[in-house]
Structures are given as C-alpha cells and as structure tokens.
Design a protein around this motif. Structure first.
Motif, PDB file in Angstrom:
ATOM      1  N   ALA A  95      16.338  -7.122 -30.696  1.00 56.16           N
ATOM      2  CA  ALA A  95      15.414  -6.419 -30.229  1.00 56.16           C
ATOM      3  C   ALA A  95      15.670  -4.933 -29.747  1.00 56.16           C
ATOM      4  CB  ALA A  95      14.319  -6.800 -29.017  1.00 56.16           C
ATOM      5  N   LEU A 145       3.847  -6.283 -34.281  1.00 55.56           N
ATOM      6  CA  LEU A 145       4.508  -7.713 -33.809  1.00 55.56           C
ATOM      7  C   LEU A 145       3.631  -8.226 -32.948  1.00 55.56           C
ATOM      8  CD1 LEU A 145       6.860  -5.744 -34.691  1.00 55.56           C
ATOM      9  CD2 LEU A 145       8.150  -7.417 -33.277  1.00 55.56           C
ATOM     10  N   PHE A 180      16.421  -2.612 -33.023  1.00 60.87           N
ATOM     11  CA  PHE A 180      15.213  -2.164 -33.912  1.00 60.87           C
ATOM     12  C   PHE A 180      14.348  -1.129 -33.208  1.00 60.87           C
ATOM     13  CE2 PHE A 180      15.701  -6.321 -35.582  1.00 60.87           C
ATOM     14  CZ  PHE A 180      16.180  -6.077 -36.939  1.00 60.87           C
ATOM     15  N   LYS A 181      13.635  -0.147 -33.932  1.00 58.34           N
ATOM     16  CA  LYS A 181      12.551   0.760 -33.467  1.00 58.34           C
ATOM     17  C   LYS A 181      11.515  -0.066 -33.538  1.00 58.34           C
ATOM     18  CE  LYS A 181      15.245   4.573 -33.448  1.00 58.34           C
ATOM     19  NZ  LYS A 181      15.742   5.182 -32.206  1.00 58.34           N
ATOM     20  N   ILE A 182      10.543  -0.420 -32.468  1.00 61.34           N
ATOM     21  CA  ILE A 182       9.352  -1.102 -32.697  1.00 61.34           C
ATOM     22  C   ILE A 182       8.335  -0.355 -31.768  1.00 61.34           C
ATOM     23  CG2 ILE A 182       8.392  -3.152 -31.634  1.00 61.34           C
ATOM     24  CD1 ILE A 182      11.083  -4.306 -31.566  1.00 61.34           C
ATOM     25  N   THR A 183       7.019  -0.268 -32.907  1.00 60.61           N
ATOM     26  CA  THR A 183       5.803   0.431 -32.314  1.00 60.61           C
ATOM     27  C   THR A 183       4.725  -0.340 -32.499  1.00 60.61           C
ATOM     28  OG1 THR A 183       5.427   1.463 -34.484  1.00 60.61           O
ATOM     29  CG2 THR A 183       6.576   2.666 -33.046  1.00 60.61           C
ATOM     30  N   ASP A 184       3.707   0.023 -31.698  1.00 64.73           N
ATOM     31  CA  ASP A 184       2.520  -0.992 -31.771  1.00 64.73           C
ATOM     32  C   ASP A 184       1.475  -0.740 -32.695  1.00 64.73           C
ATOM     33  OD1 ASP A 184       3.170  -2.031 -29.276  1.00 64.73           O
ATOM     34  OD2 ASP A 184       1.872  -0.745 -28.220  1.00 64.73           O
ATOM     35  N   LEU A 210       9.588  -1.285 -37.068  1.00 65.20           N
ATOM     36  CA  LEU A 210       8.938  -2.500 -37.043  1.00 65.20           C
ATOM     37  C   LEU A 210       7.576  -2.628 -36.174  1.00 65.20           C
ATOM     38  CD1 LEU A 210      11.372  -5.417 -36.110  1.00 65.20           C
ATOM     39  CD2 LEU A 210      10.464  -4.969 -38.239  1.00 65.20           C
ATOM     40  N   THR A 211       6.232  -2.732 -36.761  1.00 69.35           N
ATOM     41  CA  THR A 211       4.982  -2.521 -36.245  1.00 69.35           C
ATOM     42  C   THR A 211       4.106  -3.813 -36.200  1.00 69.35           C
ATOM     43  OG1 THR A 211       3.413  -0.962 -35.708  1.00 69.35           O
ATOM     44  CG2 THR A 211       3.974  -1.457 -37.911  1.00 69.35           C
ATOM     45  N   SER A 247       7.936 -11.141 -31.619  1.00 70.58           N
ATOM     46  CA  SER A 247       8.550 -10.131 -30.503  1.00 70.58           C
ATOM     47  C   SER A 247       9.503 -11.250 -29.784  1.00 70.58           C
ATOM     48  CB  SER A 247       7.510  -9.752 -29.537  1.00 70.58           C
ATOM     49  OG  SER A 247       7.986  -8.969 -28.757  1.00 70.58           O
TER      50      SER A 247
END
Length: 123
Positions: free
Chosen positions: A95, A81, A98-102, A78-79, A86
């Motif tokens: 949260a 957000l 998940f893999k979360i990036t900016d 996911l990116t 979020s």
C-alpha cells in the motif's frame, strides 16, 4: 477481459470491466500499461471501481506499472478500491508504494499537480 481506456492529453484512465482480477487479466493489463507508456503516456490511472477482488498477480502488475510511470517522470495511481482490494494491498505491505485516491477526479488533481511541478523544474 474487457476494459475501458479513457485517453486524455496528459494521462490515461484504464478501467477493467471484471469483478475478479486474476493472473490472466493482470497480464493483459500489464501489456496495456506497457503499450500506453511506450507511446508517451507517463501518467496512468487504474480505476478499480468494478473490481471486487484480486489475486497477488495484480500486485506485481501494479508495481511494474508504477516503475514504468516513475521512470518517465509520471504517476501510477490506483482509484476506486473496495475493501477487499485495499486489504490485499495492506496485507502484502504494498500500500505505501502506491498513490491511491478515492476518485478519478482526485487522481486527475494529483497528476496536474505533478505536471506543474515538472514544468516548473524544466523552466
């Protein structure tokens, strides 16, 4: 619901062009994830930069996409957000799953790192 699909050799970026992701849009994205995964894409980036808020149905869709990618050795990331999305992930306790990036660029780096590790294991 409209969305952009940016297909690359080792991954695909899907970007919904909607401000609220509800049950109907989650179902359409789920279908797109399944189509991409069964056609050989094991890495999927969901760019939510246009999304202002989302329903809980999106969480289930995301968890399914994560399972699909993980089962084939890939990543679901996911990116983009915003604070509302979020917060939904944090409040639901999802949260950490998940893999979360900016940014999409950071997601690409994560994917290429994973692909290198997979290639080394095979070799």
């Amino acid at each position: 619901m409209r969305f952009i699909v940016d297909k690359h050799e080792r991954y695909v970026v899907i970007e919904p062009l909607i401000d609220f992701l509800d049950r109907e849009s989650a179902a359409k994205l789920k279908g797109e994830f399944m189509l991409r995964n069964t056609s050989g894409q094991r890495n999927i980036v969901l760019n939510l930069s246009n999304v202002e808020s989302a329903s809980e149905d999106v969480l289930r869709m995301g968890l399914l996409a994560r399972r699909l990618c993980k089962a084939s050795g890939g990543l679901f990331i996911l990116t983009g957000l915003n604070e509302s999305v979020s917060d939904l992930l944090k409040v639901s306790g999802c949260a950490p799953r998940f893999k979360i990036t900016d940014t999409v660029t950071s997601a690409e780096d994560m994917i290429f790192g994973n692909e290198i590790q997979l290639d080394l294991r095979k070799g």
